[in-house]
Design an enzyme around this catalytic site. Structure first.
Site, PDB file in Angstrom:
ATOM      1  CD  GLU A   1      30.554  22.650  55.120  1.00 12.22           C
ATOM      2  OE1 GLU A   1      29.450  22.775  54.954  1.00 12.22           O
ATOM      3  OE2 GLU A   1      31.445  23.312  55.483  1.00 12.22           O
TER       4      GLU A   1
ATOM      5  CB  SER B   1      66.654  62.376  16.238  1.00  9.20           C
ATOM      6  OG  SER B   1      66.913  63.815  16.376  1.00  9.20           O
TER       7      SER B   1
END
Lengths: 144, 787
Positions: B204, B483
């Site tokens: 780089e 229920s």
């Protein structure tokens, strides 16, 4: 006055934690023996156990964690103490000693309502361990 | 204010316009040049000033941004760590599954952390170091033996000493990411291997250590590369790239380029090369994982090689650096050939520049890419559970802190249970749709699994597509519960002095209330059952008996019981609420049932255990909380009644999945037109609630027993359960009951089927069997042995 009270609380905790370790005969797990409800045998876990004051180290991991909890509580590191005790609880969720120790730490922190609730939980697992039951009941009575 | 305006206007009126004398005299040529030069000098000066001012502004900005918080770090969320101790219930499969999940590597010789070896039923493993809430746990090299689903021995692999307790590093189940899904791990420059830095510099910015932020030679080289496109390197220095990534947008204008250069120089002026390199290494983007963006070489190393950056090899370093040019284009998992070529180009460059030896070059070049299997670290791994975690966290933390402070969140999720639950839900829904000839995709479901004693949530399934991040039915689908409300109703009755054998009236019943329509509840089987024992009405879920009992007790009293059990909601006061027109989410239902499961103690659900800062400093803990809300005796009776639901009642078919010896307590629930199918049940250690329905609230033609119960059974049969064996409280006695009629035996005291009764509530006539001689002998023996 407040530091004095804190000190008393901590001392009390050390005493009780010492008691816990000295008789940390963790309750025998009946988890592996499967019993049906509706029969007279499906009674309390530990009901048929006799109370013994001699230490019976069934699970060393739990004993170690209880000791670590005691150590941290002694130095006022209550959060750490609770963290160790809850770790112990994950291993033995029905061990009344651990629940009671948690109640003690909450007491030392002046969290009386929590202490009372946790002590009741400890009591629910105490079965027929009379000395332990008496201790917890005394503890609950002593709460402000 | 008017005064100010006045003074302003007066000062304005006093100001005199500058008078300029018009000079129309002709100027000699030399004077014109001088004038031009002067103008030029002024323009130059003005530009310089502007540039300087701009630089001063940029300078301040650069320093501020660089000094301040440099990165937003996502919160990391972990599952429960696996605890290993002698006597622990743990199957070999579950251990291996966990090790694979944690990406431990199976080897022949264990010589590093994250490795394990199997010899028969013996496992040798080196546990990775990990910073837990309660301690900084060092690496641990242990050997454990598993026999018949239990750990029989744990000892140190080096000393052979017994190890009381070991804890695996926890599985990371996701993160709470900043905007854009940016995820990263930070690393200090001192910990970055030489190969990584060498590769980076070589490719780089090879003059990185010589320039001051901008490299004129590189710019020239970049220009020449426009014509000879065979170079690896671009024109920007590492500093410029950092400035671009860190401060600027990616637009390509001259102004941006100039700004970038100025800022690069400023950055170099203020900070050391090491600082800049470290920031660059932590900033770079290295690929996308679903909606998660992988940033920083440290995270990239874990993502691509399943190892920390400190431990990567030369060729792996070269690959990571090579990928910087185009992380997606050179993605080694998707484009391995392209990635390999790029990696070798980087290695070549390193060799050409003399940073690696020929031998190292040759060896690295000939090695394979070494990319690991794709890890499941994305943020959508367990979205339903994560939603619960985030909801609980946002009560104590600001959302932006969760997305930026790098907090570490330790949860109670059990990935093993979660997976089984997800798979079980999917499998059962597919089977049910086929078996009942339902439209494919009609059914939706939800499931919550929690520990009964601690209230820790082990698993949450929010729908049949567990990776879907949308509607979480477990937390947000508020549905009629049918229920499932009945245990609260019967609890209320038992508290009022009813016993499990109290006779109830299950004959035609019409409830009239001013201002409402008459209510005439029906039983599911369409018939009435006359006089029935309470426990049988409960076990068979008779609606009419329950409705009559509920209205006798008082609707508000029953609803208060529901709230006392842990439902924090306003509930309806009308009678049909008694048969479950109440709307609750599966999570709320689970919370309600947890109070029964934990011996009558309300135990608020927790999904989080602890939170630490990114460096491991403890922040807060979420402690276990209990509150006695039901008398233990009454709770015991209710739970035994719920066990009869499974043993003799509507949930009998559970025995097809779960061994009856586990003595599961549970309740089925079905709503009008079979729109909702529910099952709530618990063993000695785990509670689970399952719901099946349809998002559009259409009929699904399934009852609680034919739908949700089967999901519960399918899942829970594969999970380590303990038998339900609630401690029987003092003051409760067991008495023989006639299985057929359901009522108390007063003569046949040797009857095997017994139910619990609160001694204080027993009438004299009911105590016949208590005084029975067998009982007497038993009690005598008990007394002797107990004392």
């Amino acid at each position: 006055m407040a530091p004095m009270k804190k000190l008393t609380n901590t001392l009390l905790l050390i005493l009780v934690a010492g008691f816990l370790i000295s008789c940390s005969s963790t309750p025998q797990h009946t988890d592996s023996t499967i019993e049906m409800p509706g029969s007279e045998d499906s009674t309390v876990q530990g009901t048929d156990e006799s109370d013994t004051s001699e230490p019976r180290m069934e699970n060393q991991a739990v004993v170690n964690l209880l000791e670590q909890g005691q150590y941290h509580a002694r130095y006022g590191e209550y959060a750490l103490a609770k963290s160790k005790l809850e770790r112990a609880l994950r291993i033995e969720p029905r061990n009344p000693f651990i629940w009671y120790a948690l109640a003690q730490v909450n007491y030392a922190e002046d969290h009386y309502a929590e202490a009372k609730n946790l002590a009741h939980r400890a009591l629910s697992f105490a079965g027929s361990r009379q000395p332990l039951k008496q201790k917890i009941e005394e503890f609950i009575r002593s709460l402000p | 204010m008017p005064n100010t305006r006045n003074s302003h206007s007066s000062s304005k009126s006093q100001r005199k316009p500058k008078s300029k004398k018009a000079t129309k005299n002709s100027v000699p040529p030399s004077g014109r040049l001088a004038r031009w030069l002067r103008i030029l000098a002024i323009v130059f000066f003005v530009c310089l000033c502007a540039l300087l001012a701009y630089s001063v502004y940029l300078n301040q900005w650069v320093v501020e941004k660089f000094e301040g918080k440099r990165f937003s770090l996502p919160a990391r969320v972990f599952a429960r760590p696996m605890e290993i101790f002698g006597g622990a219930t743990l199957s070999a499969d579950a251990l291996e599954e966990e090790l694979q999940r944690l990406r431990y590597r199976q080897v022949n010789v264990v010589d590093g952390v994250g490795q394990y070896r199997i010899r028969g039923n013996e496992y040798e493993l080196m546990i990775r170091p990990f910073h837990f809430w309660d301690e900084k746990q060092a690496a641990q090299h242990i050997v454990l033996v598993i026999r018949n689903g239990r750990v029989t021995k744990v000892e140190s692999a080096t000393t052979g000493e017994n190890v009381a307790l070991a804890r695996l590093d926890p599985y990371m189940i996701g993160g709470i990411f900043p905007g854009g899904g940016e995820d990263r791990e930070l690393i200090r420059i001192a910990d970055v291997p030489r190969d990584v830095i060498n590769a980076l510099i070589a490719v780089e910015d090879k003059r990185f250590f010589d320039h001051h932020g901008v490299d004129p030679k590189a710019i020239l080289r970049a220009v020449s590369s426009l014509f000879f496109a065979d170079r690896v390197q671009g024109g920007s220095t590492i500093t410029q790239q950092l400035v671009k990534n860190f401060f600027l947008t990616s637009e390509r204008t001259v102004q941006r380029k100039v700004t970038e250069m100025i800022m690069a120089v400023l950055l170099e002026y203020h900070y050391s090369k090491a600082d800049i390199l470290e920031t660059y290494i932590n900033e770079v983007f290295l690929g996308q994982d679903g909606d998660r963006a992988i940033h920083g070489l440290a995270l990239a190393s874990q993502f691509y090689f399943a190892k920390d950056l400190e431990h990567i090899k030369l060729q792996e370093a070269a690959l990571l650096i090579g990928m910087l040019k185009g992380p997606n284009y050179y993605n080694p998992r998707r484009n391995p050939e392209r990635a390999l070529k790029r990696r070798n180009l980087v290695l070549q460059e390193m060799f050409d520049q003399g940073v690696i030896t020929e031998q190292a070059f040759a060896s690295a070049k000939s090695s394979s890419l070494g990319v690991s299997a794709k890890p499941n670290l994305g943020q959508s791994l367990y979205p339903a559970f994560m939603q619960l975690v985030v909801r609980q966290l946002t009560q104590d933390y600001r959302e932006e802190d969760l997305r930026s402070e790098g907090l570490r969140i330790f949860t109670s999720l059990d990935p093993h249970i979660q997976h089984i639950a997800e798979q079980g839900v999917q499998r059962r829904l597919n089977t049910l749709e086929k078996a009942y000839k339902l439209k494919s995709g009609l059914l939706e479901a939800a499931m919550v699994v929690a520990d009964v004693n601690s209230g820790e949530v082990s698993a949450v399934v929010g729908g049949r597509k567990p990776r879907y991040k949308g509607f979480n039915r477990a937390l947000d689908a508020s549905r009629q519960i049918g229920s499932l409300i009945k245990p609260a109703l019967y609890l209320t009755a038992l508290e009022q002095g009813y016993s499990l054998t109290s006779p109830l009236d299950d004959s035609e019943f019409v409830w009239q209330e001013r201002g409402t329509e008459d209510w005439k509840p029906q039983n599911y089987d369409g018939t009435y059952h006359g006089r029935v024992a309470l426990w049988q009405a409960f076990a068979n879920s008779y609606n009419v008996a329950a409705a009559r009992l509920g209205t006798e007790l008082g609707v508000d009293k029953v609803m208060r019981s529901v709230q006392r059990l842990g439902v924090d909601k306003t509930l309806p006061g009308y009678a049909s609420g008694l048969l479950g027109t109440v709307h609750l989410t599966p999570f709320e239902v689970a919370q309600m049932y947890a109070s029964f499961a934990s011996g009558g103690f309300k135990t608020p659900f927790r999904a989080i255990r602890d939170v630490t800062t990114k460096s491991g400093e403890p922040l807060n803990r979420y402690n276990v909380k209990v509150e006695p809300v039901i008398d233990p005796k009454i709770n015991y009776l209710t739970v035994v009644a719920m066990q009869q639901v499974v043993k003799h009642g509507t949930a009998k078919s559970l025995s097809r999945y779960v061994n009856p010896e586990f003595a599961i307590a549970g309740k089925t629930g079905t709503t009008d037109d079979s729109r909702d199918s529910w099952f709530a049940g618990f063993s000695g250690n785990l509670l689970a609630v399952t719901w099946i329905g349809n998002d559009a609230n259409q009929s699904i033609r399934l009852t609680g027993a034919t739908g949700a119960l089967t999901v519960w059974g399918e899942v829970m049969q594969h999970i380590n359960m303990q038998a339900l064996d609630l401690p029987k409280p003092e003051g409760v006695v067991m008495l023989p009951v006639d299985l057929q009629s359901g009522f108390l035996h007063t003569e046949n005291c040797d009857e095997a089927f017994k139910l619990p009764f609160v001694l204080a509530f027993l009438q004299e006539s009911d105590q016949a069997c208590l005084n029975h001689k067998d009982n007497k002998i038993k009690r005598w023996f008990k007394k002797i042995f107990n004392n």
